[in-house]
Write a protein that holds these residues in place. Structure first.
Motif, PDB file in Angstrom:
ATOM      1  N   SER A   5       0.740  -1.249  -0.178  1.00 55.31           N
ATOM      2  CA  SER A   5      -0.106   0.033   0.093  1.00 55.31           C
ATOM      3  C   SER A   5       0.931   1.232  -0.064  1.00 55.31           C
ATOM      4  O   SER A   5       0.421   2.371  -0.359  1.00 55.31           O
ATOM      5  CB  SER A   5      -0.995   0.153   1.331  1.00 55.31           C
ATOM      6  OG  SER A   5      -0.024   0.188   2.346  1.00 55.31           O
ATOM      7  N   GLY A  78      -2.292 -12.779 -10.212  1.00 51.49           N
ATOM      8  CA  GLY A  78      -2.750 -11.566 -11.095  1.00 51.49           C
ATOM      9  C   GLY A  78      -2.808 -10.132 -10.119  1.00 51.49           C
ATOM     10  O   GLY A  78      -2.465  -9.117 -10.715  1.00 51.49           O
ATOM     11  N   LEU A  79      -2.367 -10.236  -8.758  1.00 50.18           N
ATOM     12  CA  LEU A  79      -2.500  -8.980  -7.943  1.00 50.18           C
ATOM     13  C   LEU A  79      -1.310  -8.134  -8.242  1.00 50.18           C
ATOM     14  O   LEU A  79      -1.613  -7.092  -8.457  1.00 50.18           O
ATOM     15  CB  LEU A  79      -2.388  -9.663  -6.431  1.00 50.18           C
ATOM     16  CG  LEU A  79      -2.389  -8.574  -5.611  1.00 50.18           C
ATOM     17  CD1 LEU A  79      -3.972  -7.601  -5.868  1.00 50.18           C
ATOM     18  CD2 LEU A  79      -2.389  -8.818  -3.970  1.00 50.18           C
ATOM     19  N   SER A  82      -1.491  -6.453 -11.505  1.00 52.32           N
ATOM     20  CA  SER A  82      -2.308  -5.321 -11.602  1.00 52.32           C
ATOM     21  C   SER A  82      -2.068  -4.022 -10.837  1.00 52.32           C
ATOM     22  O   SER A  82      -2.201  -3.048 -11.334  1.00 52.32           O
ATOM     23  CB  SER A  82      -3.653  -5.895 -11.069  1.00 52.32           C
ATOM     24  OG  SER A  82      -4.230  -6.996 -11.889  1.00 52.32           O
ATOM     25  N   ILE A  83      -1.557  -4.203  -9.522  1.00 50.32           N
ATOM     26  CA  ILE A  83      -1.204  -2.974  -8.616  1.00 50.32           C
ATOM     27  C   ILE A  83      -0.151  -2.353  -9.428  1.00 50.32           C
ATOM     28  O   ILE A  83      -0.115  -1.407  -9.313  1.00 50.32           O
ATOM     29  CB  ILE A  83      -0.622  -3.671  -7.356  1.00 50.32           C
ATOM     30  CG1 ILE A  83      -1.728  -4.051  -6.519  1.00 50.32           C
ATOM     31  CG2 ILE A  83       0.030  -2.616  -6.594  1.00 50.32           C
ATOM     32  CD1 ILE A  83      -1.558  -4.562  -5.277  1.00 50.32           C
ATOM     33  N   ALA A  86      -1.274  -0.364 -12.460  1.00 51.64           N
ATOM     34  CA  ALA A  86      -1.973   0.737 -12.118  1.00 51.64           C
ATOM     35  C   ALA A  86      -0.969   1.614 -11.315  1.00 51.64           C
ATOM     36  O   ALA A  86      -0.989   2.950 -11.815  1.00 51.64           O
ATOM     37  CB  ALA A  86      -2.941   0.371 -11.129  1.00 51.64           C
ATOM     38  N   ARG A  89       0.919   3.367 -14.217  1.00 51.65           N
ATOM     39  CA  ARG A  89       0.180   4.377 -15.365  1.00 51.65           C
ATOM     40  C   ARG A  89       0.022   5.470 -14.379  1.00 51.65           C
ATOM     41  O   ARG A  89       0.065   6.764 -14.953  1.00 51.65           O
ATOM     42  CB  ARG A  89      -1.281   3.333 -15.296  1.00 51.65           C
ATOM     43  CG  ARG A  89      -1.992   4.274 -16.490  1.00 51.65           C
ATOM     44  CD  ARG A  89      -3.279   3.772 -16.640  1.00 51.65           C
ATOM     45  NE  ARG A  89      -3.130   2.393 -17.120  1.00 51.65           N
ATOM     46  CZ  ARG A  89      -4.168   1.868 -17.974  1.00 51.65           C
ATOM     47  NH1 ARG A  89      -5.437   2.372 -17.966  1.00 51.65           N
ATOM     48  NH2 ARG A  89      -4.059   0.468 -18.365  1.00 51.65           N
ATOM     49  N   GLU A  90      -0.229   5.643 -13.142  1.00 48.22           N
ATOM     50  CA  GLU A  90      -0.237   6.763 -12.324  1.00 48.22           C
ATOM     51  C   GLU A  90       0.904   7.575 -12.174  1.00 48.22           C
ATOM     52  O   GLU A  90       0.833   8.774 -11.808  1.00 48.22           O
ATOM     53  CB  GLU A  90      -0.900   6.456 -11.079  1.00 48.22           C
ATOM     54  CG  GLU A  90      -2.485   5.748 -11.198  1.00 48.22           C
ATOM     55  CD  GLU A  90      -3.123   6.230  -9.921  1.00 48.22           C
ATOM     56  OE1 GLU A  90      -2.642   6.183  -8.885  1.00 48.22           O
ATOM     57  OE2 GLU A  90      -4.641   6.545  -9.926  1.00 48.22           O
TER      58      GLU A  90
END
Lengths: 93, 93
Positions: A5, A78-79, A82-83, A86, A89-90
């Motif tokens: 996180s 896949g976690l 995906s994280i 994302a 991309r940000e």
DNA sequence: TTCTATTGTTCGGTATTTGTGAACTAAGGA
DNA sequence: TCCTTAGTTCACAAATACCGAACAATAGAA
């Protein structure tokens, strides 16, 4: 999951995934181009280690860490992809 | 991303996804069976709202919130599914 | 062996972030 | 109008993260 996180830890994992042979703390902060004290870096690595995301082993004076790809993919399919997708991309890249 | 890093917010999103018609704060805490003050719940909803994960609209005296499925899936394909799957696996259910 | 350099950890204080109750706003109904 | 319910804002308390200093571990040189 709390381990992934934090934006700094995510960037560490992103770097580790680029390096098949693993990285140590010093090399990590240098690649991230950030002025992070080694104590802070050490804490981030500890959290990643304790949550099972990375594995570390000593090589002489340094501690080399790698992402535990297989274990992660079987526990959380896949976690990580995906994280990181994302996150990248940000944060550009 | 930070919005989905908190376990309480993840559990809120998990509940919201079960409810096509949306949920309000009071109903959410009741379903989560947790004693969370409304101020805390409101803050979590605000963070989810500001990060674009949910959308809220007033219905009389209450505020109904829903997950923004389409927008999320186009911005972060597979992310929400992966995170929730991992979260559910670690928290039973 | 002893000294030195390098890597990383631990610990304690500080700074930042998060949680909470109290007071407040918004809306509907009696 | 007054009352009730839902949610927000704010200021302070509690929890968490960051960081520097001291320490531990390892390796190589003297």
């Amino acid at each position: 999951m709390h381990a992934l996180s934090d934006p700094v830890r995510l960037s560490i994992v992103a770097e580790l995934r680029k390096c098949e042979e693993g990285l140590n703390c010093v090399e990590t902060t240098s690649r991230l181009k950030c002025t992070m004290p080694k104590s802070t870096c050490s804490q981030h690595y500890r959290i990643l280690r304790e949550s099972g995301i990375i594995h570390s082993e000593r090589r002489g004076v340094e501690l080399t860490s790698k992402v535990r790809r297989k274990e992660l993919d079987s526990r959380f399919p896949g976690l990580l992809d995906s994280i990181l997708k994302a996150w990248k991309r940000e944060h550009g890249e």
